[in-house]
Design a protein around this motif. Structure first.
Motif, PDB file in Angstrom:
ATOM      1  N   GLU A 109       0.858  -1.186   0.000  1.00 39.22           N
ATOM      2  CA  GLU A 109       0.000   0.000   0.000  1.00 39.22           C
ATOM      3  C   GLU A 109       0.893   1.234   0.000  1.00 39.22           C
ATOM      4  O   GLU A 109       1.637   1.473   0.954  1.00 39.22           O
ATOM      5  CB  GLU A 109      -0.911  -0.016   1.227  1.00 39.22           C
ATOM      6  CG  GLU A 109      -1.908   1.128   1.280  1.00 39.22           C
ATOM      7  CD  GLU A 109      -2.800   1.045   2.494  1.00 39.22           C
ATOM      8  OE1 GLU A 109      -2.956   2.072   3.179  1.00 39.22           O
ATOM      9  OE2 GLU A 109      -3.334  -0.047   2.766  1.00 39.22           O
ATOM     10  N   THR A 110       0.832   2.019  -1.074  1.00 42.07           N
ATOM     11  CA  THR A 110       1.660   3.211  -1.201  1.00 42.07           C
ATOM     12  C   THR A 110       0.793   4.474  -1.070  1.00 42.07           C
ATOM     13  O   THR A 110      -0.419   4.389  -0.904  1.00 42.07           O
ATOM     14  CB  THR A 110       2.378   3.232  -2.559  1.00 42.07           C
ATOM     15  OG1 THR A 110       1.413   3.479  -3.593  1.00 42.07           O
ATOM     16  CG2 THR A 110       3.074   1.911  -2.838  1.00 42.07           C
ATOM     17  N   LYS A 111       1.424   5.634  -1.187  1.00 46.55           N
ATOM     18  CA  LYS A 111       0.683   6.885  -1.030  1.00 46.55           C
ATOM     19  C   LYS A 111      -0.364   7.077  -2.122  1.00 46.55           C
ATOM     20  O   LYS A 111      -1.396   7.697  -1.899  1.00 46.55           O
ATOM     21  CB  LYS A 111       1.664   8.064  -1.015  1.00 46.55           C
ATOM     22  CG  LYS A 111       2.521   8.120   0.237  1.00 46.55           C
ATOM     23  CD  LYS A 111       3.449   9.322   0.231  1.00 46.55           C
ATOM     24  CE  LYS A 111       4.296   9.360   1.493  1.00 46.55           C
ATOM     25  NZ  LYS A 111       5.234  10.516   1.502  1.00 46.55           N
ATOM     26  N   ARG A 112      -0.097   6.561  -3.317  1.00 40.63           N
ATOM     27  CA  ARG A 112      -1.036   6.733  -4.428  1.00 40.63           C
ATOM     28  C   ARG A 112      -1.948   5.523  -4.633  1.00 40.63           C
ATOM     29  O   ARG A 112      -2.661   5.458  -5.631  1.00 40.63           O
ATOM     30  CB  ARG A 112      -0.267   7.026  -5.717  1.00 40.63           C
ATOM     31  CG  ARG A 112       0.417   8.387  -5.705  1.00 40.63           C
ATOM     32  CD  ARG A 112       1.137   8.652  -7.014  1.00 40.63           C
ATOM     33  NE  ARG A 112       1.780   9.965  -7.010  1.00 40.63           N
ATOM     34  CZ  ARG A 112       2.583  10.407  -7.970  1.00 40.63           C
ATOM     35  NH1 ARG A 112       2.833   9.631  -9.011  1.00 40.63           N
ATOM     36  NH2 ARG A 112       3.121  11.605  -7.891  1.00 40.63           N
ATOM     37  N   THR A 113      -1.911   4.583  -3.712  1.00 40.74           N
ATOM     38  CA  THR A 113      -2.792   3.422  -3.819  1.00 40.74           C
ATOM     39  C   THR A 113      -4.245   3.848  -3.653  1.00 40.74           C
ATOM     40  O   THR A 113      -4.599   4.510  -2.673  1.00 40.74           O
ATOM     41  CB  THR A 113      -2.445   2.365  -2.751  1.00 40.74           C
ATOM     42  OG1 THR A 113      -1.112   1.898  -2.969  1.00 40.74           O
ATOM     43  CG2 THR A 113      -3.410   1.188  -2.824  1.00 40.74           C
ATOM     44  N   VAL A 114      -5.070   3.492  -4.623  1.00 46.29           N
ATOM     45  CA  VAL A 114      -6.491   3.820  -4.572  1.00 46.29           C
ATOM     46  C   VAL A 114      -7.255   2.795  -3.743  1.00 46.29           C
ATOM     47  O   VAL A 114      -8.162   3.130  -2.987  1.00 46.29           O
ATOM     48  CB  VAL A 114      -7.075   3.903  -6.004  1.00 46.29           C
ATOM     49  CG1 VAL A 114      -8.589   4.116  -5.955  1.00 46.29           C
ATOM     50  CG2 VAL A 114      -6.398   5.006  -6.792  1.00 46.29           C
ATOM     51  N   ILE A 197       7.249  -2.031  -7.541  1.00 46.60           N
ATOM     52  CA  ILE A 197       6.390  -1.509  -8.601  1.00 46.60           C
ATOM     53  C   ILE A 197       5.280  -0.667  -7.973  1.00 46.60           C
ATOM     54  O   ILE A 197       4.573  -1.125  -7.064  1.00 46.60           O
ATOM     55  CB  ILE A 197       5.769  -2.657  -9.422  1.00 46.60           C
ATOM     56  CG1 ILE A 197       6.861  -3.546 -10.023  1.00 46.60           C
ATOM     57  CG2 ILE A 197       4.844  -2.092 -10.505  1.00 46.60           C
ATOM     58  CD1 ILE A 197       7.753  -2.856 -11.031  1.00 46.60           C
ATOM     59  N   GLY A 198       5.114   0.534  -8.483  1.00 43.30           N
ATOM     60  CA  GLY A 198       4.067   1.405  -7.962  1.00 43.30           C
ATOM     61  C   GLY A 198       2.686   1.027  -8.477  1.00 43.30           C
ATOM     62  O   GLY A 198       2.561   0.261  -9.434  1.00 43.30           O
ATOM     63  N   PRO A 199       1.639   1.543  -7.864  1.00 43.91           N
ATOM     64  CA  PRO A 199       0.271   1.290  -8.321  1.00 43.91           C
ATOM     65  C   PRO A 199      -0.058   2.190  -9.513  1.00 43.91           C
ATOM     66  O   PRO A 199       0.852   2.806 -10.079  1.00 43.91           O
ATOM     67  CB  PRO A 199      -0.563   1.672  -7.099  1.00 43.91           C
ATOM     68  CG  PRO A 199       0.216   2.805  -6.495  1.00 43.91           C
ATOM     69  CD  PRO A 199       1.675   2.463  -6.728  1.00 43.91           C
ATOM     70  N   GLU A 200      -1.322   2.270  -9.906  1.00 43.51           N
ATOM     71  CA  GLU A 200      -1.710   3.246 -10.919  1.00 43.51           C
ATOM     72  C   GLU A 200      -1.283   4.638 -10.429  1.00 43.51           C
ATOM     73  O   GLU A 200      -1.488   4.997  -9.284  1.00 43.51           O
ATOM     74  CB  GLU A 200      -3.227   3.231 -11.138  1.00 43.51           C
ATOM     75  CG  GLU A 200      -3.748   1.978 -11.799  1.00 43.51           C
ATOM     76  CD  GLU A 200      -4.143   0.893 -10.825  1.00 43.51           C
ATOM     77  OE1 GLU A 200      -4.743  -0.109 -11.258  1.00 43.51           O
ATOM     78  OE2 GLU A 200      -3.859   1.038  -9.617  1.00 43.51           O
ATOM     79  N   GLY A 201      -0.668   5.376 -11.316  1.00 42.92           N
ATOM     80  CA  GLY A 201      -0.174   6.694 -10.915  1.00 42.92           C
ATOM     81  C   GLY A 201       1.270   6.664 -10.466  1.00 42.92           C
ATOM     82  O   GLY A 201       1.905   7.702 -10.288  1.00 42.92           O
ATOM     83  N   GLY A 202       1.818   5.458 -10.258  1.00 36.24           N
ATOM     84  CA  GLY A 202       3.227   5.314  -9.914  1.00 36.24           C
ATOM     85  C   GLY A 202       3.573   5.719  -8.485  1.00 36.24           C
ATOM     86  O   GLY A 202       2.704   6.008  -7.664  1.00 36.24           O
ATOM     87  N   PHE A 203       4.872   5.742  -8.212  1.00 43.17           N
ATOM     88  CA  PHE A 203       5.367   6.180  -6.915  1.00 43.17           C
ATOM     89  C   PHE A 203       5.438   7.696  -6.855  1.00 43.17           C
ATOM     90  O   PHE A 203       5.636   8.365  -7.867  1.00 43.17           O
ATOM     91  CB  PHE A 203       6.772   5.634  -6.662  1.00 43.17           C
ATOM     92  CG  PHE A 203       6.837   4.171  -6.372  1.00 43.17           C
ATOM     93  CD1 PHE A 203       6.186   3.631  -5.278  1.00 43.17           C
ATOM     94  CD2 PHE A 203       7.569   3.319  -7.196  1.00 43.17           C
ATOM     95  CE1 PHE A 203       6.259   2.277  -4.997  1.00 43.17           C
ATOM     96  CE2 PHE A 203       7.652   1.959  -6.923  1.00 43.17           C
ATOM     97  CZ  PHE A 203       6.993   1.437  -5.825  1.00 43.17           C
ATOM     98  N   GLU A 204       5.316   8.244  -5.663  1.00 41.93           N
ATOM     99  CA  GLU A 204       5.652   9.646  -5.467  1.00 41.93           C
ATOM    100  C   GLU A 204       7.172   9.773  -5.440  1.00 41.93           C
ATOM    101  O   GLU A 204       7.887   8.837  -5.068  1.00 41.93           O
ATOM    102  CB  GLU A 204       5.041  10.164  -4.159  1.00 41.93           C
ATOM    103  CG  GLU A 204       3.528  10.287  -4.206  1.00 41.93           C
ATOM    104  CD  GLU A 204       2.982  11.097  -3.044  1.00 41.93           C
ATOM    105  OE1 GLU A 204       3.749  11.382  -2.110  1.00 41.93           O
ATOM    106  OE2 GLU A 204       1.780  11.434  -3.092  1.00 41.93           O
TER     107      GLU A 204
END
Length: 245
Positions: A109-114, A197-204
């Motif tokens: 779960e990253t900052k851009r995870t929806v 690997i980042g989610p949709e929108g990638g990593f910050e």
């Protein structure tokens, strides 16, 4: 030939005892009969050619005919740290990652995870994902069943990866294919490798910088921006080719 996985404690030469849902699958779906051949892996990189001896209500007893050479595993353990994607994309990612030789998949779960999963939903998802990993391992002839871990937050995943020999972060803003090529070619058989690997929108940018500060190698996958379900599989394909060459 049908392929099944057991745990090492179910292997008791000259027999192997298959249990659980596989028994119903063998009897009622595949309609296997006594004397039919099958392949059984112990999940610990050992594979056997077997013959069905008989069925019990909740158990299939098969006899070991031969130990089979096993060369389906990569020479390095590759860990895929996958940012949680939307919809059912994770199922496809896990299936194909297992086919390509991944050792473990860590949902992140990253900052851009929806997608936001509460504890109950996450547990159900992880159970489903592990079943997909098992099915893909059977289909692709793997010697192990790669594990899908619980969902981790980004900082936790970074801590989990700190003991790995090499950590790669494909990033759409990275440049320098020659540098990326040298990094990949510098990975030696036996080294453990993590792929973030980042989610949709990638990593910050801050997430990428934090990884780089801890020794991760930021790489490019080319001039095109790849979807989250493509980036990890592309990196795995490149590593598979490199490690098996």
């Amino acid at each position: 030939m049908q392929h099944f996985f057991v745990t090492p404690d179910q292997v008791k030469p000259p027999y192997i005892y298959i249990k659980g849902s596989d028994v119903n699958h063998m009897k009622n779906v595949l309609r296997m009969r006594e004397g039919e051949e099958l392949v059984v892996s112990d999940g610990n990189n050992q594979k056997y050619l077997c013959v069905v001896e008989h069925f019990k209500a909740d158990e299939a007893v098969v006899s070991i005919r031969d130990e089979l050479p096993l060369d389906t595993e990569l020479s390095s353990r590759v860990y895929l740290f996958q940012g949680l994607p939307k919809g059912d994309k994770m199922e496809l990612i896990i299936q194909k990652a297992v086919e390509l030789g991944v050792y473990e998949v860590i949902p992140v779960e990253t900052k851009r995870t929806v997608v936001k999963l509460d504890a109950k939903k996450a547990e159900k998802k992880v159970s489903r994902w592990n079943e997909i990993a098992k099915s893909a391992a059977k289909q692709s002839g793997r010697g192990i069943v790669p594990q899908v871990t619980r969902v981790m937050r980004y900082a936790e995943a970074a801590e989990y990866a700190k003991e790995l020999d090499v950590v790669l972060v494909p990033y759409e803003l990275a440049e320098g294919m020659d540098c990326t090529r040298k990094i990949i070619e510098g990975i030696c058989p036996g080294q453990s490798v993590g792929i973030f690997i980042g989610p949709e929108g990638g990593f910050e940018k801050a997430e990428v910088q934090a990884a780089a500060d801890k020794g991760a190698r930021v790489i490019t996958l080319g001039r095109r921006i790849l979807r989250t379900e493509t980036a990890g599989l592309t990196t795995l394909s490149i590593l598979m080719y490199h490690l098996e060459s």
